[in-house]
Design an enzyme around this catalytic site. Sequence first.
Site, PDB file in Angstrom:
ATOM      1  N   GLU A 197       0.841  -1.192   0.000  1.00 34.46           N
ATOM      2  CA  GLU A 197       0.000   0.000   0.000  1.00 34.46           C
ATOM      3  C   GLU A 197       0.877   1.243   0.000  1.00 34.46           C
ATOM      4  O   GLU A 197       1.756   1.395   0.855  1.00 34.46           O
ATOM      5  CB  GLU A 197      -0.883   0.054   1.255  1.00 34.46           C
ATOM      6  CG  GLU A 197      -1.877  -1.077   1.377  1.00 34.46           C
ATOM      7  CD  GLU A 197      -3.172  -0.849   0.597  1.00 34.46           C
ATOM      8  OE1 GLU A 197      -3.305   0.225  -0.054  1.00 34.46           O
ATOM      9  OE2 GLU A 197      -4.029  -1.745   0.641  1.00 34.46           O
ATOM     10  N   HIS A 204      -3.568  -2.787  -8.425  1.00 34.62           N
ATOM     11  CA  HIS A 204      -4.798  -3.423  -7.952  1.00 34.62           C
ATOM     12  C   HIS A 204      -5.893  -3.258  -9.005  1.00 34.62           C
ATOM     13  O   HIS A 204      -6.657  -4.186  -9.264  1.00 34.62           O
ATOM     14  CB  HIS A 204      -5.215  -2.794  -6.616  1.00 34.62           C
ATOM     15  CG  HIS A 204      -6.288  -3.548  -5.909  1.00 34.62           C
ATOM     16  ND1 HIS A 204      -6.983  -3.024  -4.851  1.00 34.62           N
ATOM     17  CD2 HIS A 204      -6.791  -4.803  -6.108  1.00 34.62           C
ATOM     18  CE1 HIS A 204      -7.874  -3.923  -4.436  1.00 34.62           C
ATOM     19  NE2 HIS A 204      -7.772  -5.002  -5.163  1.00 34.62           N
TER      20      HIS A 204
END
Length: 179
Positions: A116, A155
């Site tokens: 992330e 993603h």
Amino acid sequence: MQIFEHWLQEAETCPSPHYNTRPDPEDISLLVIHNIALPPKTYGGGWIEKFFQGQLPPTEHPYFESLAGVRVSAHLLIERTGRLIQFVAFNQRAWHAGQSYFQGRENCNDFSIGIEMEGSDDQPYTQVQYQQLIKVTRSLMHVYPGITQERICSHASLAHGRKTDPGPAFDWQSYLAEL
Ligand SMILES: [Zn+2]
């Protein structure tokens, strides 16, 4: 950077309960880049750690109510300052990709590592974030040779129509060129 027993030595550890065993622990062959900000477009509040630990207080911000009961994690967070926080050992299955497909395979969490970037789709990431991401990626590619340049993706590319991260602000060209 050093990885010892599947933990990045340069990262602070913040263990998340949101993980389980990979169906094939030897198959670590995809790197997924995400973004996250809690609340959206707000940085440095420490809420991402709380969220991945299942301790986000729903009353602290209206947005947090929508995340009540959501159980997710990632292996690693790179904050805007470059600070690294690891939540799940790389050989374990973190819960970051959700329903996902890569080259005909579903359930990408089974065989991927999730990173992330603290950020938002349309706001530039910081230089120190890229520097840290490049160093981490090089170490991961060394320790887990199933992760090659062709097997690093967004993603968004695994979950078309459902996810957009890390968004157009992420500079893929210079990132991949530095690996
Ligand atoms: Zn994501």
